[in-house]
Design a protein around this motif. Structure first.
Motif, PDB file in Angstrom:
ATOM      1  N   HIS A 123      -2.145  -5.485   6.963  1.00 26.51           N
ATOM      2  CA  HIS A 123      -3.613  -5.244   6.767  1.00 26.51           C
ATOM      3  C   HIS A 123      -4.283  -4.937   7.693  1.00 26.51           C
ATOM      4  O   HIS A 123      -4.384  -5.472   8.873  1.00 26.51           O
ATOM      5  CB  HIS A 123      -3.905  -6.562   6.146  1.00 26.51           C
ATOM      6  CG  HIS A 123      -5.046  -6.619   5.017  1.00 26.51           C
ATOM      7  ND1 HIS A 123      -4.868  -6.352   3.682  1.00 26.51           N
ATOM      8  CD2 HIS A 123      -6.444  -6.556   5.306  1.00 26.51           C
ATOM      9  CE1 HIS A 123      -6.041  -6.323   3.296  1.00 26.51           C
ATOM     10  NE2 HIS A 123      -7.078  -6.529   4.047  1.00 26.51           N
ATOM     11  N   CYS A 124      -4.948  -3.407   7.637  1.00 26.57           N
ATOM     12  CA  CYS A 124      -5.902  -3.229   8.747  1.00 26.57           C
ATOM     13  C   CYS A 124      -7.228  -4.048   8.825  1.00 26.57           C
ATOM     14  O   CYS A 124      -7.859  -4.003   7.725  1.00 26.57           O
ATOM     15  CB  CYS A 124      -6.067  -1.588   8.550  1.00 26.57           C
ATOM     16  SG  CYS A 124      -7.327  -0.925   9.767  1.00 26.57           S
ATOM     17  N   SER A 125      -7.406  -4.450   9.874  1.00 25.47           N
ATOM     18  CA  SER A 125      -8.645  -5.449  10.172  1.00 25.47           C
ATOM     19  C   SER A 125      -9.910  -4.439  10.311  1.00 25.47           C
ATOM     20  O   SER A 125     -10.922  -5.360   9.997  1.00 25.47           O
ATOM     21  CB  SER A 125      -8.502  -6.384  11.383  1.00 25.47           C
ATOM     22  OG  SER A 125      -8.764  -5.202  12.437  1.00 25.47           O
ATOM     23  N   GLN A 126      -9.544  -3.061  10.245  1.00 25.46           N
ATOM     24  CA  GLN A 126     -10.687  -2.208  10.584  1.00 25.46           C
ATOM     25  C   GLN A 126     -11.426  -1.793   9.040  1.00 25.46           C
ATOM     26  O   GLN A 126     -12.450  -1.566   8.746  1.00 25.46           O
ATOM     27  CB  GLN A 126     -10.404  -1.173  11.498  1.00 25.46           C
ATOM     28  CG  GLN A 126     -10.240  -1.767  12.680  1.00 25.46           C
ATOM     29  CD  GLN A 126     -11.235  -2.403  13.417  1.00 25.46           C
ATOM     30  OE1 GLN A 126     -12.264  -1.701  13.726  1.00 25.46           O
ATOM     31  NE2 GLN A 126     -11.052  -3.765  14.117  1.00 25.46           N
ATOM     32  N   CYS A 127     -10.476  -1.233   8.406  1.00 27.74           N
ATOM     33  CA  CYS A 127     -10.721  -0.627   7.093  1.00 27.74           C
ATOM     34  C   CYS A 127     -10.069  -1.356   5.794  1.00 27.74           C
ATOM     35  O   CYS A 127     -10.380  -0.960   4.515  1.00 27.74           O
ATOM     36  CB  CYS A 127     -10.296   0.793   7.082  1.00 27.74           C
ATOM     37  SG  CYS A 127      -8.705   0.957   7.076  1.00 27.74           S
ATOM     38  N   GLY A 128      -9.248  -2.322   5.981  1.00 28.71           N
ATOM     39  CA  GLY A 128      -8.902  -2.990   4.847  1.00 28.71           C
ATOM     40  C   GLY A 128      -7.465  -2.288   4.217  1.00 28.71           C
ATOM     41  O   GLY A 128      -6.924  -2.852   3.290  1.00 28.71           O
ATOM     42  N   GLN A 129      -7.135  -1.248   4.690  1.00 25.77           N
ATOM     43  CA  GLN A 129      -5.986  -0.352   4.220  1.00 25.77           C
ATOM     44  C   GLN A 129      -4.610  -1.225   4.432  1.00 25.77           C
ATOM     45  O   GLN A 129      -4.601  -1.847   5.436  1.00 25.77           O
ATOM     46  CB  GLN A 129      -5.683   0.947   5.083  1.00 25.77           C
ATOM     47  CG  GLN A 129      -4.758   1.641   4.857  1.00 25.77           C
ATOM     48  CD  GLN A 129      -4.681   2.393   3.451  1.00 25.77           C
ATOM     49  OE1 GLN A 129      -5.508   2.697   3.013  1.00 25.77           O
ATOM     50  NE2 GLN A 129      -3.540   2.426   2.782  1.00 25.77           N
ATOM     51  N   GLU A 130      -3.923  -1.355   3.281  1.00 24.81           N
ATOM     52  CA  GLU A 130      -2.651  -1.880   3.469  1.00 24.81           C
ATOM     53  C   GLU A 130      -1.496  -1.138   3.923  1.00 24.81           C
ATOM     54  O   GLU A 130      -1.409   0.083   3.283  1.00 24.81           O
ATOM     55  CB  GLU A 130      -2.259  -2.267   1.977  1.00 24.81           C
ATOM     56  CG  GLU A 130      -1.125  -3.351   1.927  1.00 24.81           C
ATOM     57  CD  GLU A 130      -1.525  -4.617   2.811  1.00 24.81           C
ATOM     58  OE1 GLU A 130      -0.802  -4.938   3.458  1.00 24.81           O
ATOM     59  OE2 GLU A 130      -2.469  -5.254   2.561  1.00 24.81           O
ATOM     60  N   PHE A 169       0.142   1.715  13.613  1.00 22.55           N
ATOM     61  CA  PHE A 169      -1.275   2.333  13.571  1.00 22.55           C
ATOM     62  C   PHE A 169      -1.767   2.624  11.991  1.00 22.55           C
ATOM     63  O   PHE A 169      -0.761   2.719  11.236  1.00 22.55           O
ATOM     64  CB  PHE A 169      -1.593   3.621  14.022  1.00 22.55           C
ATOM     65  CG  PHE A 169      -1.429   3.608  15.713  1.00 22.55           C
ATOM     66  CD1 PHE A 169      -2.310   3.212  16.585  1.00 22.55           C
ATOM     67  CD2 PHE A 169      -0.264   3.839  16.256  1.00 22.55           C
ATOM     68  CE1 PHE A 169      -1.903   2.978  17.869  1.00 22.55           C
ATOM     69  CE2 PHE A 169       0.382   3.743  17.723  1.00 22.55           C
ATOM     70  CZ  PHE A 169      -0.881   3.368  18.473  1.00 22.55           C
ATOM     71  N   CYS A 170      -2.864   2.059  11.643  1.00 25.45           N
ATOM     72  CA  CYS A 170      -3.539   2.312  10.233  1.00 25.45           C
ATOM     73  C   CYS A 170      -3.356   3.587   9.836  1.00 25.45           C
ATOM     74  O   CYS A 170      -3.778   4.592  10.542  1.00 25.45           O
ATOM     75  CB  CYS A 170      -4.862   1.873  10.196  1.00 25.45           C
ATOM     76  SG  CYS A 170      -5.696   1.947   8.531  1.00 25.45           S
ATOM     77  N   VAL A 171      -2.614   3.850   8.694  1.00 21.33           N
ATOM     78  CA  VAL A 171      -2.621   5.173   8.352  1.00 21.33           C
ATOM     79  C   VAL A 171      -3.747   6.037   7.941  1.00 21.33           C
ATOM     80  O   VAL A 171      -3.804   6.993   7.827  1.00 21.33           O
ATOM     81  CB  VAL A 171      -1.696   5.207   7.043  1.00 21.33           C
ATOM     82  CG1 VAL A 171       0.058   5.060   7.405  1.00 21.33           C
ATOM     83  CG2 VAL A 171      -2.025   4.338   5.702  1.00 21.33           C
ATOM     84  N   LYS A 172      -4.889   5.156   7.537  1.00 23.47           N
ATOM     85  CA  LYS A 172      -6.092   5.650   7.181  1.00 23.47           C
ATOM     86  C   LYS A 172      -7.269   5.799   8.185  1.00 23.47           C
ATOM     87  O   LYS A 172      -7.900   6.788   8.313  1.00 23.47           O
ATOM     88  CB  LYS A 172      -6.847   4.464   6.042  1.00 23.47           C
ATOM     89  CG  LYS A 172      -7.873   5.091   5.193  1.00 23.47           C
ATOM     90  CD  LYS A 172      -8.267   4.140   4.265  1.00 23.47           C
ATOM     91  CE  LYS A 172      -9.556   4.343   3.847  1.00 23.47           C
ATOM     92  NZ  LYS A 172     -10.109   3.117   2.907  1.00 23.47           N
ATOM     93  N   CYS A 173      -7.401   4.981   8.962  1.00 23.72           N
ATOM     94  CA  CYS A 173      -8.341   4.956  10.084  1.00 23.72           C
ATOM     95  C   CYS A 173      -7.920   5.160  11.501  1.00 23.72           C
ATOM     96  O   CYS A 173      -8.303   5.348  12.625  1.00 23.72           O
ATOM     97  CB  CYS A 173      -9.454   3.822   9.993  1.00 23.72           C
ATOM     98  SG  CYS A 173      -8.506   2.055  10.490  1.00 23.72           S
ATOM     99  N   GLY A 174      -6.469   4.829  11.805  1.00 21.09           N
ATOM    100  CA  GLY A 174      -5.814   5.114  12.976  1.00 21.09           C
ATOM    101  C   GLY A 174      -5.879   3.968  13.867  1.00 21.09           C
ATOM    102  O   GLY A 174      -5.460   4.067  14.954  1.00 21.09           O
TER     103      GLY A 174
HETATM  104 ZN   LIG Z   1      -7.464   1.158   8.855  1.00 27.67          ZN
END
Ligand SMILES: [Zn+2]
Length: 185
Positions: free
Chosen positions: A2-9, A16-21
């Protein structure tokens, strides 16, 4: 993950988060945040920040929860208009102070409690943290409440800032050093 920055799973093996990096490893995230200032280095897992409309809805829930009983009490205990303008002005002032007192105890008490949230924020899945991701004290929550009055007095501009700032902070969040985050499921 779970990305703590944008919530992306994200996939389990992702670094690295696939959505916000943002780095998904908390230690790495803290380092990148410190060096670049790009991400929040909040050490708790959240589903992102509480956005403007979500917070408006939370405020409406709190407004109904406290506003309705307060209106009923005012109706019961406020003296009927006597024609004495001075007595009426005194009653109005007393009632304003009661309102401020009740809202202060509610907001500061709830934000510094284990829930870290008013009922409205709880219903909308949000809670308040300091920049280290921890719970704020009653004194800090009191400061936040007083700053919120300031936010409201500035034609609500202090509140509108939530919609335009990177970490969705209102003026009162900047003053009190707080973030409103969404609970990770
Ligand atoms: Zn993210």
């Amino acid at each position: 993950m779970h990305c703590s920055q944008c919530g992306q799973e994200n996939p389990r093996e992702a670094r690295f988060c696939v959505k916000c990096g943002a780095p998904l490893d908390p230690e790495e995230l803290r380092m990148v945040a410190r060096e670049t200032g790009r991400f929040s280095d909040m050490p708790v897992a959240t589903a992102g920040y509480g956005g403007f409309w979500r917070r408006v809805l939370a405020a409406i829930v709190d407004g109904l929860l406290l506003g309705i009983p307060l209106a009923v009490l005012q109706h019961l205990f406020m003296p009927a208009p006597t024609g004495d303008p001075e007595a009426m002005a005194r009653a109005e002032l007393t009632w304003s102070l009661v309102n401020i007192l009740v809202w202060w105890l509610y907001a500061a008490g709830m934000h510094s409690s284990v829930y870290q949230a008013t009922v409205g924020k709880m219903v909308l899945g949000m809670y308040v943290v300091d920049y280290q991701g921890g719970r704020i004290s009653f004194a800090r929550a009191t400061g936040r409440y007083l700053a919120e009055i300031l936010s409201a007095m500035l034609l609500l501009i202090g509140y509108l800032m939530v919609a335009f700032t990177r970490r969705k902070q209102g003026l009162h969040d900047f003053i009190a050093g707080t973030l409103v985050v969404r609970r990770a499921r």
